[in-house]
Structure formats: C-alpha cells, structure tokens
Design a protein around this motif. Structure first.
Motif, PDB file in Angstrom:
ATOM      1  N   ILE A  97       0.815  -1.215   0.000  1.00 30.43           N
ATOM      2  CA  ILE A  97       0.000   0.000   0.000  1.00 30.43           C
ATOM      3  C   ILE A  97       0.853   1.271   0.000  1.00 30.43           C
ATOM      4  CG2 ILE A  97      -1.618   1.375   1.377  1.00 30.43           C
ATOM      5  CD1 ILE A  97      -2.989  -1.228   2.183  1.00 30.43           C
ATOM      6  N   PRO A  98       1.808   1.447   0.934  1.00 27.27           N
ATOM      7  CA  PRO A  98       2.609   2.681   0.875  1.00 27.27           C
ATOM      8  C   PRO A  98       3.444   2.785  -0.394  1.00 27.27           C
ATOM      9  CG  PRO A  98       3.348   1.258   2.688  1.00 27.27           C
ATOM     10  CD  PRO A  98       2.107   0.661   2.154  1.00 27.27           C
ATOM     11  N   VAL A  99       3.882   1.635  -0.935  1.00 24.62           N
ATOM     12  CA  VAL A  99       4.622   1.678  -2.204  1.00 24.62           C
ATOM     13  C   VAL A  99       3.728   2.228  -3.322  1.00 24.62           C
ATOM     14  CG1 VAL A  99       5.647   0.248  -4.025  1.00 24.62           C
ATOM     15  CG2 VAL A  99       6.264  -0.147  -1.625  1.00 24.62           C
ATOM     16  N   MET A 100       2.492   1.714  -3.424  1.00 25.41           N
ATOM     17  CA  MET A 100       1.576   2.204  -4.464  1.00 25.41           C
ATOM     18  C   MET A 100       1.310   3.698  -4.258  1.00 25.41           C
ATOM     19  SD  MET A 100      -1.121  -0.928  -5.043  1.00 25.41           S
ATOM     20  CE  MET A 100      -1.203  -1.742  -3.470  1.00 25.41           C
ATOM     21  N   GLY A 101       1.224   4.100  -2.976  1.00 27.46           N
ATOM     22  CA  GLY A 101       0.986   5.514  -2.685  1.00 27.46           C
ATOM     23  C   GLY A 101       2.093   6.417  -3.177  1.00 27.46           C
ATOM     24  N   CYS A 102       3.336   5.844  -3.341  1.00 31.12           N
ATOM     25  CA  CYS A 102       4.482   6.651  -3.828  1.00 31.12           C
ATOM     26  C   CYS A 102       4.289   7.085  -5.277  1.00 31.12           C
ATOM     27  CB  CYS A 102       5.766   5.827  -3.749  1.00 31.12           C
ATOM     28  SG  CYS A 102       6.239   5.368  -2.093  1.00 31.12           S
ATOM     29  N   TYR A 103       3.490   6.308  -6.026  1.00 26.71           N
ATOM     30  CA  TYR A 103       3.453   6.507  -7.486  1.00 26.71           C
ATOM     31  C   TYR A 103       2.240   7.304  -7.936  1.00 26.71           C
ATOM     32  CZ  TYR A 103       6.640   2.494  -7.046  1.00 26.71           C
ATOM     33  OH  TYR A 103       7.651   1.642  -6.677  1.00 26.71           O
ATOM     34  N   CYS A 104       1.423   7.813  -7.014  1.00 27.76           N
ATOM     35  CA  CYS A 104       0.181   8.480  -7.476  1.00 27.76           C
ATOM     36  C   CYS A 104      -0.219   9.588  -6.508  1.00 27.76           C
ATOM     37  CB  CYS A 104      -0.944   7.443  -7.576  1.00 27.76           C
ATOM     38  SG  CYS A 104      -1.374   6.708  -5.997  1.00 27.76           S
TER      39      CYS A 104
END
Ligand code: SN0
Ligand code: CP
Length: 318
Positions: A97-104
């Motif tokens: 989840i935090p990784v995906m949050g880095c990209y958007c």
C-alpha cells in the motif's frame, strides 16, 4: 474532500446534485485541475463500469491514470497482520500500500466482501488499510459494505427522471445463482435515506440488511405490496447478512424475479439496476428492454459521479 467511502463524505446532497448537472453539461470544464496528477485504480475484483467510467472521469479532469489488477500480475498479497508468511503470498498489503501511494496522487480501491468473517468485512479492513497507510486520498470503487460511486450515480439518475418531488423508490431483492455482497443495497439504502424520498426495501424474510443501512426505510416482505404505486424499482441480489447466515443464499425463488407482473402494479415505474445483471434471474428480458428501463443512462451517470468525486479530491490536495 479527503476520502470518499460513504454518503457523508460528499456533504450536502443538493449541492452535489447541482454540481453533477453542471459537469454533465460540460464534463471538460475542469480539465486543467488534474494536470500532472495521477490516479491509481486498484482492483481486487472484476469491473467494467467502474473501471471505464472512473478512468474517463480522470481523463475529463486532465489526470494521468494507472490501473492495477491485484490478481493479474501483482504479487499475491497477504492481508492479515501477524501471519507467518511462509505460504504462497510473497508480499504483505502493509508494504504494497505505501509503495503504491508513492506513485500516485489519488487512489481508488475495489475490494469486495469476502464472506469469510463478517467483522473483517464490516470493519472495511482492506479499504481502511489503504486510507491509513497509503498517504494519499482514497475513494471506494466498491468495498465490502458500500458502493458510493454507484449510489451517487443512482441518485443523479433519479433526480433526472423523477416526475414528483418525493418519488416512491422501491429496492427489491431478486434471486441469483451466487452469494453477492450487500455493498450495493447497503449503499443505495444509505443514500436514499439521506433524501426525502418515500423509500421501501422488499425482500424475503432472512435477507434483512444491517440496521445501520436500513435506517428509517420501510421494510415490506410482500413484494407486490411494496411495488404498489412505485415510481422507481431498483433491483439487486444480495446474500444474507444476519446471524450465522452471513454470506449464505437462503432463497432462489424466481417469483421474486422482476417481471411485467410486478411492474403492472407500479406507477409506470422506471426500472434500475447497477449492472452487471443476470437476465431472467434478477429481471426478465421484457422489463429490462422496456422503455421504462433506465439501466443504460444510470450506467452513463457513473462518469458524472466519478468526475464530481475526483474533482473534489483534487481540490482537497494540499
Ligand atoms: C456492481 C456490482 C458488483 C457485484 N456484482 C457481482 O459480483 C455480479 C457477479 C455475478 O453476477 O456473478 C455486486 O453484486 O456487488
Ligand atoms: N455497477 C458497477 O460498479 O459495475 P462494474 O462492477 O462493472 O464496475
């Protein structure tokens, strides 16, 4: 707006409806708002309307869009905290989840009820982990207990088609071969209860929805009685919620399939369904193909509800 998961998040319904009509007149009115902003849509479950209408809404606002189908291509995800990860899931949601949050800049999530544990579903465990750990504004693209983008589009549609200020809206259960989530009926009831419509829910005994969603709606176990004088009929299947029957199919009684028989006692009601719909289980071919069926304009309004929601989330970005 910092999140969109329920009717309360949209604020005053009258202004939300007014804004949706403004955007419907010119859906590219705010095309500069989303420049260089990225929407990430994450699907744990299948979708046609939500996937396409939300992507279109983002394009209406000038956004970039990324779409991830968790079960096609991403690592299988562990969602339970405390589990020893020695099985077939290489990644935990709490890292993903935090990784995906880095990209958007904004995240949309679809994660249906799993029917394994009612508390896990009704605490919105997955959706709340995205809200808590992504660092981004999150909106629901149907979660375990609600489908607010659908319900907002349903409200816009009723406002467009209603012939009286306070129409009679009837949500009816209908049979289905599989146990479906309560998210759509819960959410529709939540939004209808937030209006001053005359709202009735009809279903066989045992299919009572959670009281917090039924609210002040009238519950009628006699479908024909419920349909009397209706202006709108909203059909949907859902699995049982109450007690030990959670997630179970209690009935496949085809007498509840919406046909000309039931529509005949309405006030020439419009027929609505969120789609996808199992014809001749939920509704007969004749009814869904009749001039009173507004399921396509209802689906078209998903672009409008998503554009309003994304616009407000973009406006809420620091
Ligand atoms: C917008 C509706 C999504 C979903 N519908 C289904 O899962 C239908 C699947 C089927 O008919 O087999 C539901 O009932 O919540
Ligand atoms: N009504 C709706 O949300 O459709 P999809 O499941 O196809 O997105």
């Amino acid at each position: 707006m910092k999140k969109f998961t329920c009717v309360q998040d949209i604020g005053d319904l009258k202004s939300a409806i007014e804004e949706s009509f403004v955007i419907k007149k010119d859906r590219f009115k705010y095309v500069e708002l989303g420049r260089n902003k990225t929407l990430m849509m994450i699907f744990f479950n299948s979708s046609l309307r939500t996937r396409l209408s939300t992507q279109k809404a983002a394009l209406n606002l000038g956004m970039n869009v990324m779409v991830l189908d968790i079960n096609q291509g991403a690592w299988k995800l562990e969602t339970e905290r405390g589990v020893i990860m020695d099985g077939d899931k290489p990644e935990h949601l709490l890292e993903a989840i935090p990784v995906m949050g880095c990209y958007c800049d904004i995240i949309g999530v679809r994660s249906f009820a799993r029917f394994e544990n009612r508390d896990f579903d009704y605490q919105e465990t997955i959706l709340n982990q995205f809200i808590q750990y992504s660092g981004r504004p999150v909106f629901s693209m149907e979660a375990a207990t609600r489908h607010p983008l659908q319900s907002f589009a349903d409200l816009i549609t009723i406002e467009e088609y209603k012939k009286t200020a306070r129409p009679k809206v009837v949500m009816t259960w209908a049979p289905h071969p599989r146990p479906l989530p309560q998210a759509v009926p819960n959410s529709f009831a939540e939004w209808m209860n937030a209006t001053d419509y005359d709202f009735v829910i009809t279903h066989p005994e045992g299919y009572e929805l959670a009281p917090e969603f039924v609210g002040n709606a009238k519950v009628e176990y006699d479908q024909m009685k419920a349909f009397e004088g209706a202006d709108f009929v909203y059909a949907k299947n859902w699995a049982a919620y109450a007690g030990d029957n959670y997630g179970q199919i209690l009935s496949k009684d085809r007498e509840w399939t919406v046909s000309d028989r039931q529509m005949a006692v309405t006030n020439n009601a419009y027929f609505m369904h969120c789609l996808p719909v199992r014809r001749n289980m939920i509704v007969t071919d004749e009814v869904i193909e009749s001039p009173q069926s507004i399921v396509i304009p209802e689906a078209a309004n998903r672009e409008i509800s998503a554009t309003v929601v994304l616009k407000r989330l973009l406006e809420g970005l620091e």
